[in-house]
Design a protein around this motif. Structure first.
Motif, PDB file in Angstrom:
ATOM      1  N   UNK A   1       0.836  -1.203   0.000  1.00 23.29           N
ATOM      2  CA  UNK A   1       0.000   0.000   0.000  1.00 23.29           C
ATOM      3  C   UNK A   1       0.870   1.251   0.000  1.00 23.29           C
ATOM      4  N   UNK A   2       0.271   2.374  -0.387  1.00 25.87           N
ATOM      5  CA  UNK A   2       0.959   3.670  -0.332  1.00 25.87           C
ATOM      6  C   UNK A   2       1.335   4.018   1.103  1.00 25.87           C
ATOM      7  N   UNK A   3       0.422   3.715   2.021  1.00 30.11           N
ATOM      8  CA  UNK A   3       0.661   4.025   3.428  1.00 30.11           C
ATOM      9  C   UNK A   3       1.876   3.257   3.955  1.00 30.11           C
ATOM     10  N   UNK A   4       1.966   1.983   3.593  1.00 25.56           N
ATOM     11  CA  UNK A   4       3.107   1.172   4.006  1.00 25.56           C
ATOM     12  C   UNK A   4       4.384   1.665   3.327  1.00 25.56           C
ATOM     13  N   UNK A   5       4.273   2.114   2.083  1.00 24.49           N
ATOM     14  CA  UNK A   5       5.427   2.679   1.386  1.00 24.49           C
ATOM     15  C   UNK A   5       5.946   3.905   2.129  1.00 24.49           C
ATOM     16  N   UNK A   6       5.042   4.794   2.524  1.00 22.89           N
ATOM     17  CA  UNK A   6       5.444   5.988   3.273  1.00 22.89           C
ATOM     18  C   UNK A   6       6.057   5.616   4.616  1.00 22.89           C
ATOM     19  N   UNK A   7       5.465   4.673   5.325  1.00 29.38           N
ATOM     20  CA  UNK A   7       5.965   4.263   6.636  1.00 29.38           C
ATOM     21  C   UNK A   7       7.389   3.716   6.518  1.00 29.38           C
ATOM     22  N   UNK A   8       7.596   2.825   5.545  1.00 27.11           N
ATOM     23  CA  UNK A   8       8.918   2.237   5.354  1.00 27.11           C
ATOM     24  C   UNK A   8       9.941   3.280   4.903  1.00 27.11           C
ATOM     25  N   UNK A   9       9.545   4.126   3.961  1.00 22.77           N
ATOM     26  CA  UNK A   9      10.444   5.161   3.459  1.00 22.77           C
ATOM     27  C   UNK A   9      10.874   6.081   4.599  1.00 22.77           C
ATOM     28  N   UNK A  10       9.905   6.593   5.353  1.00 18.42           N
ATOM     29  CA  UNK A  10      10.212   7.525   6.436  1.00 18.42           C
ATOM     30  C   UNK A  10      11.052   6.873   7.529  1.00 18.42           C
ATOM     31  N   UNK A  11      10.730   5.629   7.875  1.00 15.23           N
ATOM     32  CA  UNK A  11      11.482   4.944   8.914  1.00 15.23           C
ATOM     33  C   UNK A  11      12.903   4.635   8.499  1.00 15.23           C
ATOM     34  N   UNK A  12      13.067   4.038   7.328  1.00 18.85           N
ATOM     35  CA  UNK A  12      14.397   3.620   6.882  1.00 18.85           C
ATOM     36  C   UNK A  12      15.293   4.791   6.485  1.00 18.85           C
ATOM     37  N   UNK A  13      14.711   5.881   6.003  1.00 15.78           N
ATOM     38  CA  UNK A  13      15.528   7.012   5.548  1.00 15.78           C
ATOM     39  C   UNK A  13      15.904   7.963   6.684  1.00 15.78           C
ATOM     40  N   UNK A  14      15.346   7.780   7.877  1.00 19.11           N
ATOM     41  CA  UNK A  14      15.646   8.663   9.011  1.00 19.11           C
ATOM     42  C   UNK A  14      17.155   8.675   9.273  1.00 19.11           C
ATOM     43  N   UNK A  15      17.738   9.860   9.254  1.00 16.04           N
ATOM     44  CA  UNK A  15      19.173   9.996   9.484  1.00 16.04           C
ATOM     45  C   UNK A  15      20.014   9.714   8.260  1.00 16.04           C
ATOM     46  N   UNK A  16      19.383   9.364   7.150  1.00 11.67           N
ATOM     47  CA  UNK A  16      20.105   9.066   5.915  1.00 11.67           C
ATOM     48  C   UNK A  16      20.016  10.212   4.933  1.00 11.67           C
ATOM     49  N   UNK A  17      20.233   9.913   3.654  1.00 11.93           N
ATOM     50  CA  UNK A  17      20.210  10.926   2.595  1.00 11.93           C
ATOM     51  C   UNK A  17      19.167  10.544   1.545  1.00 11.93           C
ATOM     52  N   UNK A  18      18.124  11.352   1.438  1.00  8.67           N
ATOM     53  CA  UNK A  18      17.066  11.099   0.462  1.00  8.67           C
ATOM     54  C   UNK A  18      17.557  11.535  -0.912  1.00  8.67           C
ATOM     55  N   UNK A  19      17.479  10.615  -1.859  1.00  6.39           N
ATOM     56  CA  UNK A  19      17.829  10.929  -3.248  1.00  6.39           C
ATOM     57  C   UNK A  19      16.591  11.421  -3.987  1.00  6.39           C
ATOM     58  N   UNK A  20      15.469  10.706  -3.822  1.00  5.68           N
ATOM     59  CA  UNK A  20      14.219  11.065  -4.480  1.00  5.68           C
ATOM     60  C   UNK A  20      13.081  10.825  -3.487  1.00  5.68           C
ATOM     61  N   UNK A  21      12.397  11.884  -3.035  1.00  8.39           N
ATOM     62  CA  UNK A  21      11.280  11.701  -2.101  1.00  8.39           C
ATOM     63  C   UNK A  21      10.157  10.881  -2.741  1.00  8.39           C
ATOM     64  N   UNK A  22       9.338  10.247  -1.917  1.00  7.21           N
ATOM     65  CA  UNK A  22       8.203   9.482  -2.423  1.00  7.21           C
ATOM     66  C   UNK A  22       7.298  10.402  -3.239  1.00  7.21           C
ATOM     67  N   UNK A  23       6.955   9.956  -4.448  1.00  7.53           N
ATOM     68  CA  UNK A  23       6.104  10.751  -5.336  1.00  7.53           C
ATOM     69  C   UNK A  23       5.513   9.837  -6.400  1.00  7.53           C
ATOM     70  N   UNK A  24       4.412  10.283  -6.972  1.00 14.47           N
ATOM     71  CA  UNK A  24       3.820   9.569  -8.103  1.00 14.47           C
ATOM     72  C   UNK A  24       4.727   9.772  -9.307  1.00 14.47           C
ATOM     73  N   UNK A  25       5.045   8.680  -9.998  1.00 12.58           N
ATOM     74  CA  UNK A  25       5.965   8.724 -11.121  1.00 12.58           C
ATOM     75  C   UNK A  25       5.225   8.604 -12.456  1.00 12.58           C
TER      76      UNK A  25
END
Length: 140
Positions: free
Chosen positions: A91-115
């Protein structure tokens, strides 16, 4: 959720995947070129012909995926940044949860977005230096 290895090449992804196909067998499930992306009209033919995405199913649960980096894309090709973990949540919600959790303290290359290819996608390097791609697709 599916988890797949995602490889990055410097213009030879097609050669590599033809080799992998000769070893593993099977057929490519997708082959997309950089020239299909919006905004590539002024790129050279060499760049337009690079692979934006290729997939080779290895089993019912694992697909080997890859793309070529293009000149001026991110940090470019470096040995060490050429392997990613691609996760495909349900789901989109799970995608956001995983992205936000795993990227915390890291470097975002491309934020979550519709492609433009129809998926919801983002990528980052986590605080431990591991490269991740999060891709939610209604089609999986």
């Amino acid at each position: 959720m599916k988890v797949n290895p995602y490889l990055i090449f410097d213009g030879n992804a097609e050669d590599a995947f033809n080799f992998y196909k000769s070893v593993f067998g099977g057929e490519f499930s997708s082959v997309n070129r950089m020239g299909e992306a919006p905004g590539t009209e002024n790129e050279s033919e060499e760049v337009k012909n690079r692979l934006m995405h290729i997939s080779l199913p290895l089993s019912e649960t694992v697909t080997l995926m890859a793309s070529d980096c293009g000149p001026g894309m991110g940090e470019g090709f470096l040995i060490g940044n050429n392997v990613n973990i691609s996760i495909h949540p349900a789901s989109r919600e799970e995608a956001d949860r995983l992205f936000n959790g795993l990227s915390a303290g890291g470097k975002v290359e491309m934020p979550m977005a519709d492609m433009f290819w129809g998926d919801y996608f983002g990528s980052f390097t986590d605080k431990f230096g591991v490269n991740w791609m999060v891709n939610y697709s209604k089609h999986f």
